[in-house]
Design an enzyme around this catalytic site. Structure first.
Site: not given
Ligand code: NAD
Length: 417
Positions: A159, A226, A276, A300
Site C-alpha cells: 500500500y 504470510k 491463510d 486490511d
C-alpha cells in the site's frame, strides 16, 4: 498558529507527556472532520450521543469543545483545496480527532485523502476492535465469541503506492534492471508493485499492540503473516515482532514453545499464525485470539472479514494512530447515494467515538456509549441496513437512532446514580 478556518473554540489542548501518554484536560478541544456523502448525516446523529455521554458520564464536570477541520468536498468548495495544509497542522495540534468518510475523487493520479492523512501524520497503526453487539444480525452461529482488536500496519507494504503500469517506461526499466542485475526474468509486459517492509515500522506497530494488550488486560498477541512464502517481508515481520517482544517485554511475555498449561498471571502470550490459516482460525476458534498484529494488506482483508463476522462494516469502529496524533473514524465509505437522506447507520461512528473516549482515558463516557448503543439495538430499534435482516425490529432514521442512543445514555446515567 493562525487557521484560515477560524480560531479553535474555547477549551484546552490535549497534550502528550514525555513518556508518550496523553494529558487530557476536562474541557479538551477535539477536532472533527464532517466528511463527504453521508458524513454530515452520521455526524449529526453521533455528536449528541457523544455530548450526552460526556455530560452524564462526568456529571457535568467535562465538556468536549468540537473544532471543525476542513477536508474533502466541503473544503474544496470553501477553501479551494481538498486537504489544506492547515488541517494537517490542526490535527497535530488537537492530538485527538474524529472523522467521517471522505470521498476519493475519481480520476487518474489522485491519491486518497485517507492515505494522505495516514502518511503525512505518520498514523502508523490502524486499530480496529471487533466485538459483537447483542442483537445485531450476524452470519455466524456464535458471533459473541469474537472479541479481538486488530493492529494493522498503516504505511508500508504493497500500500506504499510504489507501482508502475504495464508497459510504462518505469516498469520496463525495472524489468530490465531485475534481469541485468538479479537474474530475474519477468514477462516484459508485467506491471510492477513494490512491497517494502521495515524493522522500524513493524516494531512500532507490534510494540503498540503489546502495550495495548498489557494495558487492557488482554492475554494474547498474535503476529499474523504470510512468511512461509514472502520470507524477507512477511517472514521478517514475524521475526521483528518476536524481537520486540523478547527485547523490550521479556518479563511480561511468554512464547508458545515455552508454554505448558495456562498463560501465567501478569504475562501475555505472543504467538504467530500464517495469514491463510488465520482466516480459518477466526471462524473456527475465535476465542483463542485477542490482539492481532498484521502487515498492511493482510490487515486490511482480515479486519473487514472480522467486521462482517459480527455484523458488517456499518457497525465497525476504527482509528488511525501515530505517536503525535490519533484520528478515530467510521470505517465505511461516504456512500454517496444515501447522502442527505438521514438513512444510514451511524453505529460505526458512534462506536469510534467510544473508542476515542477510551483512548482519552474517559472510561465512563466510553462505557456509557457502548451500553447505550447495545441496549438500543438489543431493543430492536435499528436503521434500515439492520432492520431488513431483523424481523420484528423497528426501523428508524439515522438521526432517530442517534437520539435513541443519547436518550438511553441519559436514562442509564440517571439509574447509575
Ligand atoms: P461505501 O462504504 O461508501 O458504501 C458501500 C455501500 O455500503 C453503500 O452503498 C451502502 O449500501 C453500504 N453502507 C456504507 N455505509 C453504511 C452505513 N453507515 N449504514 C448503512 N449502509 C452503509 O463504499 P464505496 O461505495 O466503495 O465508497 C464510496 C466512497 O467512499 C469512495 O469515494 C471511497 O473512496 C470512499 N471511502 C472512504 C473511506 C474513508 O473515508 N475511510 C473508506 C472507504 C471508502
Amino acid at each position: 498558529m493562525k487557521y484560515p478556518f477560524g480560531t479553535p473554540p474555547a477549551g484546552d489542548w490535549i497534550t502528550i507527556t514525555q513518556s508518550g501518554h496523553l494529558a487530557v484536560p476536562d474541557h479538551p478541544i477535539v477536532g472533527f472532520i464532517e466528511g463527504d456523502g453521508v458524513g454530515p448525516d452520521i455526524w449529526n446523529a453521533a455528536r449528541p450521543v457523544f455530548d450526552a455521554a460526556v455530560t452524564r458520564g462526568s456529571r457535568g464536570r467535562r465538556q468536549v469543545h468540537w473544532w471543525e477541520l476542513p477536508a474533502g468536498e466541503k473544503s474544496l468548495e470553501k477553501y479551494g483545496q481538498l486537504l489544506p495544509e492547515e488541517t494537517l497542522s490542526a490535527l497535530e495540534q488537537a492530538v485527538v480527532a474524529i472523522k467521517c468518510p471522505l470521498t476519493t475523487p475519481v480520476g487518474g493520479g489522485f491519491r486518497s485523502l485517507n492515505v494522505t492523512l495516514r502518511q503525512r501524520l505518520e498514523l502508523y497503526a490502524c486499530i480496529r476492535p471487533v466485538r459483537y453487539i447483542q442483537g445485531t444480525p450476524a452470519p455466524v452461529t456464535r458471533p459473541q465469541d469474537v472479541d479481538m482488536v486488530v493492529f494493522r500496519e498503516n504505511m508500508e507494504d504493497l500500500y506504499a503506492g510504489i507501482e508502475w503500469k504495464s508497459g510504462s517506461e518505469q516498469a520496463v526499466k525495472m524489468i530490465s534492471l531485475l534481469e541485468d542485475h538479479f537474474a530475474v526474468k519477468l514477462d516484459p509486459e508485467s506491471g510492477i508493485g513494490i512491497k517494502p517492509m521495515s524493522p522500524r515500522a513493524t516494531k512500532k506497530l507490534v510494540r503498540k499492540a503489546i502495550r495495548f494488550a498489557l494495558e487492557t488486560g488482554r492475554k494474547r498477541v498474535t503476529l499474523v503473516h504470510k512468511g512461509n512464502i514472502m520470507k524477507f517481508t512477511e517472514g521478517a515481520f514475524r521475526d521483528w515482532g518476536y524481537e520486540v517482544a523478547r527485547d523490550e517485554f521479556s518479563d511480561r511475555v511468554v512464547f508458545e514453545a515455552d508454554l505448558t498449561g495456562d498463560i501465567p498471571d501478569g504475562k501475555i502470550l505472543v504467538n504467530d499464525r500464517i495469514a491463510d490459516a488465520m482466516f480459518q482460525q477466526v471462524l473456527l476458534r475465535p476465542r483463542e485470539y485477542e490482539v492481532l498484529a498484521l502487515p498492511n494488506l493482510n490487515g486490511d482483508y482480515l479486519s473487514d472479514a472480522l467486521a462482517a463476522q459480527v455484523g458488517g462494516l456499518g457497525m465497525a469502529p476504527g482509528a488511525n494512530v501515530g505517536d503525535r496524533c490519533a484520528i478515530f473514524e467510521a470505517t465505511h465509505g461516504s456512500a454517496p447515494k444515501y447522502a442527505g437522506l438521514d438513512k444510514v447507520n451511524p453505529g460505526s461512528l458512534i462506536l469510534s467515538g467510544a473508542m476515542m473516549f477510551a483512548h482519552m482515558g474517559w472510561k465512563e463516557e466510553s462505557d456509557l456509549i457502548m451500553r447505550g448503543i447495545s441496549e438500543v439495538i438489543g431493543s430492536g430499534i435499528v436503521t434500515y441496513d439492520l432492520a431488513r435482516q431483523m424481523p420484528g425490529s423497528k426501523e428508524v432514521s439515522c438521526s432517530e437512532f442517534g437520539r435513541a442512543v443519547a436518550e438511553r445514555i441519559r436514562d442509564l446515567a440517571a439509574s447509575l446514580r
